[in-house]
Design a protein around this motif. Structure first.
Motif, PDB file in Angstrom:
ATOM      1  N   GLN A   1     -14.777   9.515   3.223  1.00  0.00           N
ATOM      2  CA  GLN A   1     -15.468   8.433   2.536  1.00  0.00           C
ATOM      3  C   GLN A   1     -14.809   8.103   1.204  1.00  0.00           C
ATOM      4  O   GLN A   1     -15.182   7.131   0.556  1.00  0.00           O
ATOM      5  CB  GLN A   1     -16.942   8.815   2.303  1.00  0.00           C
ATOM      6  N   LYS A   2     -13.832   8.893   0.804  1.00  0.00           N
ATOM      7  CA  LYS A   2     -13.114   8.654  -0.446  1.00  0.00           C
ATOM      8  C   LYS A   2     -11.981   7.674  -0.185  1.00  0.00           C
ATOM      9  O   LYS A   2     -11.225   7.822   0.772  1.00  0.00           O
ATOM     10  CB  LYS A   2     -12.561   9.966  -1.006  1.00  0.00           C
ATOM     11  N   THR A   3     -11.872   6.668  -1.030  1.00  0.00           N
ATOM     12  CA  THR A   3     -10.882   5.616  -0.802  1.00  0.00           C
ATOM     13  C   THR A   3      -9.500   5.989  -1.326  1.00  0.00           C
ATOM     14  O   THR A   3      -8.495   5.545  -0.774  1.00  0.00           O
ATOM     15  CB  THR A   3     -11.330   4.310  -1.482  1.00  0.00           C
TER      16      THR A   3
ATOM     17  N   GLN B   1      -5.025   2.274   2.138  1.00  0.00           N
ATOM     18  CA  GLN B   1      -5.728   1.022   1.901  1.00  0.00           C
ATOM     19  C   GLN B   1      -5.192   0.290   0.678  1.00  0.00           C
ATOM     20  O   GLN B   1      -5.337  -0.933   0.566  1.00  0.00           O
ATOM     21  CB  GLN B   1      -7.225   1.292   1.708  1.00  0.00           C
ATOM     22  N   GLN B   2      -4.587   1.009  -0.243  1.00  0.00           N
ATOM     23  CA  GLN B   2      -4.020   0.430  -1.442  1.00  0.00           C
ATOM     24  C   GLN B   2      -2.902   1.340  -1.938  1.00  0.00           C
ATOM     25  O   GLN B   2      -2.668   2.403  -1.358  1.00  0.00           O
ATOM     26  CB  GLN B   2      -5.087   0.256  -2.522  1.00  0.00           C
TER      27      GLN B   2
ATOM     28  N   THR C   1       0.853  -1.180   0.000  1.00  0.00           N
ATOM     29  CA  THR C   1       0.000   0.000   0.000  1.00  0.00           C
ATOM     30  C   THR C   1       0.893   1.235   0.000  1.00  0.00           C
ATOM     31  O   THR C   1       2.075   1.155   0.331  1.00  0.00           O
ATOM     32  CB  THR C   1      -0.935   0.034   1.224  1.00  0.00           C
TER      33      THR C   1
END
Length: 255
Positions: free
Chosen positions: A193-195, A143-144, A85
Motif C-alpha cells: 500500500q506504500k507508493t 509509479q513515479q 518513472t
C-alpha cells in the motif's frame, strides 16, 4: 488566477496521461491521441539500468539525487508525453539507477551521465556501467521517479547469498542476482500500500540489491560505460556485399 480554459486543459492532460498508463499496463506500449482523428503518437516503453561508483570524498550524497530531479524536470518539458518513472538507490559507495521511459529520454539520461563523467572536477560519479537497456515487456515497475539514500542498516540487510563467492567470477550470475532482486522489489511494490519504494525498503531491507554485487559488476569489462554504449548505439551499419551480411561496426555488449 485559474481560468476555465486552464482547468479544461488540466483535465484533458490528466485524461491523456491516464490513457497512457492504461495502455502501458496492457502491453508495455503507451499510445495516445493528442488530437483525436488527426495526430497519433506512439511511445514504446524502455527500462534502463545503470550502476556507478561514488567518489571517495563525496560529502553530500543527496546531490546526486537532486541532480537527477533537475534533469527529469528538464526532460519532462522537452518530452511532455514521455513520463519518467524509476528508482535511484544511493549506497555509501555506489549507486543503482533504474529509469523507465521512452528511448529518447533514456538516451538523454545516458548523454548527461557521459558529460558529467567527462568533467575533470566535481564529477558526481567516478565510474558508471550500463547493465541493461531494453523494452519493457509488460507494465512499469514504478509509479513515479524517486531516490533514496541508503544507510548502513539498509546495506547490512542485503547480504550476498551463501555460496555466492564461488560464482562471483561470472558476470552473468551477478547480473541475474541484480535482476532477481529488482523483480522481488517489483512484486512487493505491486502488493504494498506504500507508493514510494523507499518506504518499502525501510520495512524490508532484505529487498535491497547487495552493494557487493554492484561493486563487482563495476569492475567487469563486459559492461560498457555510458560513453561506449552511446558510441555503439550511434555506430553506422557495415554492409558486406560479398557475403550478403549486414553487421554493426560494433556489437552491443550490454548484458
Amino acid at each position: 488566477m485559474v481560468t476555465g480554459d486552464n482547468m479544461a486543459a488540466s483535465r484533458s492532460s490528466s485524461v491523456l496521461r491516464e490513457n497512457m498508463s492504461e495502455d502501458e499496463g496492457r502491453n508495455g506500449t503507451a499510445t495516445l491521441d493528442v488530437f483525436p482523428g488527426t495526430v497519433r503518437q506512439k511511445i514504446v516503453l524502455q527500462r534502463l539500468i545503470v550502476i556507478g561508483r561514488l567518489p571517495h570524498d563525496v560529502a553530500d550524497r543527496t546531490e546526486l539525487g537532486d541532480h537527477y530531479e533537475r534533469l527529469n524536470f528538464q526532460l519532462s518539458k522537452q518530452h511532455i508525453w514521455d513520463h519518467v518513472t524509476g528508482l535511484l538507490l544511493i549506497y555509501p559507495a555506489c549507486v543503482l539507477h533504474v529509469i523507465e521511459s521512452s528511448r529518447d529520454v533514456l538516451l538523454s539520461v545516458l548523454k548527461d551521465l557521459r558529460d558529467t563523467q567527462l568533467q575533470t572536477d566535481g564529477s558526481l560519479l567516478e565510474t558508471a556501467k550500463v547493465v541493461s537497456m531494453a523494452h519493457v515487456p509488460h507494465s512499469r515497475m514504478f509509479q513515479q521517479w524517486s531516490y533514496k539514500v541508503l544507510d548502513a542498516d539498509h546495506v547490512a540487510g542485503a547480504p550476498v547469498k551463501k555460496g555466492f563467492e564461488e560464482e562471483e567470477e561470472s558476470t552473468e550470475t551477478l547480473v541475474c542476482s541484480l535482476m532477481s532482486a529488482l523483480q522481488n522489489l517489483g512484486k512487493h511494490l505491486r502488493t504494498s500500500q506504500k507508493t514510494l519504494p523507499g518506504s518499502v525498503l525501510d520495512g524490508a531491507p532484505e529487498l535491497v540489491v547487495s552493494q557487493d554485487v554492484l561493486g563487482k559488476l563495476l569492475s567487469r569489462d563486459e559492461l560498457p560505460s555510458p560513453q561506449l554504449h552511446l558510441q555503439m548505439y550511434d555506430s553506422p551499419l557495415n554492409i558486406s556485399m560479398g557475403f550478403g551480411q549486414m553487421n554493426r561496426s560494433s556489437c552491443l555488449t550490454t548484458v
